[in-house]
Design a protein around this motif. Structure first.
Motif, short mmCIF file in Angstrom:
data_model
loop_
_atom_site.label_atom_id
_atom_site.label_comp_id
_atom_site.label_asym_id
_atom_site.label_seq_id
_atom_site.Cartn_x
_atom_site.Cartn_y
_atom_site.Cartn_z
N ALA A 1 22.71 -87.98 50.58
CA ALA A 1 22.15 -86.69 50.15
C ALA A 1 22.24 -85.70 51.29
O ALA A 1 22.22 -86.07 52.47
N GLU B 1 20.04 -88.10 53.89
CA GLU B 1 19.83 -89.46 53.36
C GLU B 1 21.15 -90.22 53.40
O GLU B 1 22.18 -89.72 52.97
N THR C 1 26.06 -90.61 44.51
CA THR C 1 25.95 -92.06 44.48
C THR C 1 27.31 -92.62 44.08
O THR C 1 27.82 -92.30 43.01
N ARG D 1 22.87 -84.88 45.90
CA ARG D 1 22.97 -86.31 46.16
C ARG D 1 24.19 -86.88 45.44
O ARG D 1 24.44 -86.55 44.29
#
Length: 525
Positions: free
Chosen positions: A427, A439, A416, A414
């Motif tokens: 993700a 994601e 960010t 993942r």
């Protein structure tokens, strides 16, 4: 037997001396024809070049013993990097050896424009003594706008501050802290255009920076602005600039680089207020000495100890690790590319999290690949090796975390990204050896990466999918894959659509105009 290096382009004799001192045999054979190079390259462990020698697929195929190619300079257009990578050949450049020289050339261009030096010189030497014709302007207290504030841009800023200019900068990867450190005010592009008396460009040429000074941008600039480009041809719309020079909207332009080089003809040539030089940004004795010394040191280090510096295609991965890491490197590259194309404002932080089995691997190359993907839309030259250093230079905070367990998948990565407008998370996983996104913006979906994709954020209302399908069908765009995600019925939703051809700006605008659509992006992988 000591390693052997072929120096195929003219380098400083000091480079030969360094190879010799380090115990590397160096043969200087410049001006070789391709067939001559093909006949001998198989005898060498290293190849040192500038820009004349072409290390293409044929040369690399013949280079059975070649381990490293060193480019004395930045650009490596003359080296087939994918072919070199496939052959296990490390490609190195020397990105910082000519930084001061290029920055000084930009400053010289500023002075030449401000005081009309080339035209005044030609007039005076013609015996005209046109003292009243050449009324210049001071650079003191003027506002300099930097487009790009990396290594070279920061040197220009330092020199401009010494001239008591006000320096503002547009650079999505420049943090507020770094801006203070190099003495500039960070602004958005429109503000820079409105305020700058002089604009200098210091950014690579990418899809996002191509024609960054477009016709529309030039129209927004302060009337009479001076524009200097010693970076890359293609950053400025040359035809639009010529018209702006002729109309007086742009007061003068200093160009060292052009879209087509060698530039034997160009729309800018002949403009009364143009100063042009033949790509001289790195052409000083000191710069040529620096890059020659650096390439000799780097190649010697690699051939003798295995140490890799400024490599464009070689992360630090052992032979045992490579097979396990390969699918995750591919995932990290794709996931980073997705994140990079989904953010437009300044990146402040990149957080990378590894969950499950992948957390037990050597994740440094994975983090580097992901960071490079995030930054590549604006910085084309960034790669797995340079990405962490470039992020640090731009003041981007990079963090990495590992978690042995993954709630749903065996392994998950993942990323960010924190920008001035908040955070966005993405993700991905590896399924059957292939990377997949699971994601986007905290919404779950599962989609394979396609070469061309359409991203749409919308409100989850009936009829949207049908309307989008009809619109794409009428435009002749074939849908390869269609994946959806949403928070809840009637709330925010997303669509990742794999398409057989990329959408142009006109079609993207039509998608944006569909009811309930919030955001539309064309993605490429």
């Amino acid at each position: 037997m000591p390693p052997r290096v072929l120096i195929a382009d003219k380098l400083s004799p000091a480079a030969v001396a360094i190879f010799k001192e380090r115990g590397v045999d160096a043969d200087v054979r410049t001006g070789l024809k391709k067939e001559e190079l093909l006949a001998i390259i198989g005898d060498y462990d290293g190849l040192a070049v500038r820009s004349a020698t072409k290390a293409d697929k044929d040369v690399l195929a013949a280079a059975k013993n070649l381990k490293v190619i060193g480019r004395a300079g930045i650009g490596v257009d003359n080296v087939d990097i994918p072919a070199a990578t496939a052959a296990g050949i490390v490609v190195m450049n020397t990105p910082f050896g000519n930084s001061i020289t290029t920055a000084e050339h930009a400053i010289a261009m500023m002075f030449a424009l401000a005081r009309q030096l080339p035209a005044a010189d030609a007039s005076t030497q013609a015996g005209k003594w046109e003292k009243n014709r050449f009324m210049g302007v001071e650079l003191y207290a003027k506002t300099l706008g930097l487009i790009g504030a990396g290594n070279i841009g920061s040197i220009v800023a330092d020199r401009a501050n010494g001239l008591k200019m006000r320096v503002i900068a547009y650079d999505p990867f420049l943090s507020p802290e770094r801006a203070v450190e190099i003495g500039v005010e960070k602004v958005e592009l429109d503000e820079l255009l409105a305020r700058a008396d002089v604009i200098t460009l210091h950014t690579p040429l990418t899809d996002k920076t191509r024609n960054i000074l477009s016709r529309e941008a030039l129209a927004k600039a302060k009337k009479g602005v001076l524009i200097v480009n010693c970076a890359r041809g293609g950053l400025v719309d040359e035809q639009a600039l010529r018209e702006a020079l002729d109309s007086g909207q742009v007061g003068g332009a200093g160009f060292d680089v052009f879209v087509d080089e060698p530039a034997t003809s160009n729309p800018l040539f002949g403009a009364a207020n143009l100063v042009a030089t033949p790509h001289l940004g790195a052409s000083t004795l000191e710069a040529q000495e620096n890059v020659a010394l650096q390439v000799a040191e780097q190649m010697s280090d690699y051939l003798l100890t295995g140490a890799v510096t400024n490599a464009l295609n070689s992360p630090s991965v052992t032979a045992e690790e490579a097979p396990k890491l390969k699918p995750y490197v591919a995932l990290a590259e794709k996931l980073g590319a997705l994140a990079g194309q989904m953010v437009d404002v300044n990146v402040k932080a990149i957080d990378v999290a590894f969950e499950g089995d992948v957390a037990s691997l050597n994740v440094k190359p994975l983090s580097a690949a992901l960071i490079a993907g995030v930054m590549r839309p604006m910085l084309a030259e960034v790669n797995m090796v340079s990405a962490p250093a470039v992020a640090k230079e731009r003041g981007i905070v990079v963090s990495e975390s590992r978690q042995e367990a993954s709630p749903v998948y065996d392994s998950l990565i993942r990323v960010t990204v924190t920008t001035g407008m908040g955070k966005r998370a993405f993700a991905g996983v590896v399924v059957g050896g292939a990377p997949r996104v699971v994601e986007v913006k905290s919404m779950e979906l599962e989609a394979a990466f396609q070469p061309a994709m359409l991203y749409v954020s919308n409100l989850d209302k009936p009829g949207f999918i049908g309307a989008l399908g009809v619109l794409l069908g009428e435009a002749g765009v074939n849908i390869a894959t269609f994946n959806l995600g949403r928070r809840a019925a009637g709330e925010d939703a997303i669509a990742l659509v794999g398409v057989d051809q990329a959408l142009d700006e006109v079609l993207l605008a039509k998608v944006q105009a569909l009811p309930h659509v919030k955001e539309v992006r064309a993605l490429a992988f």
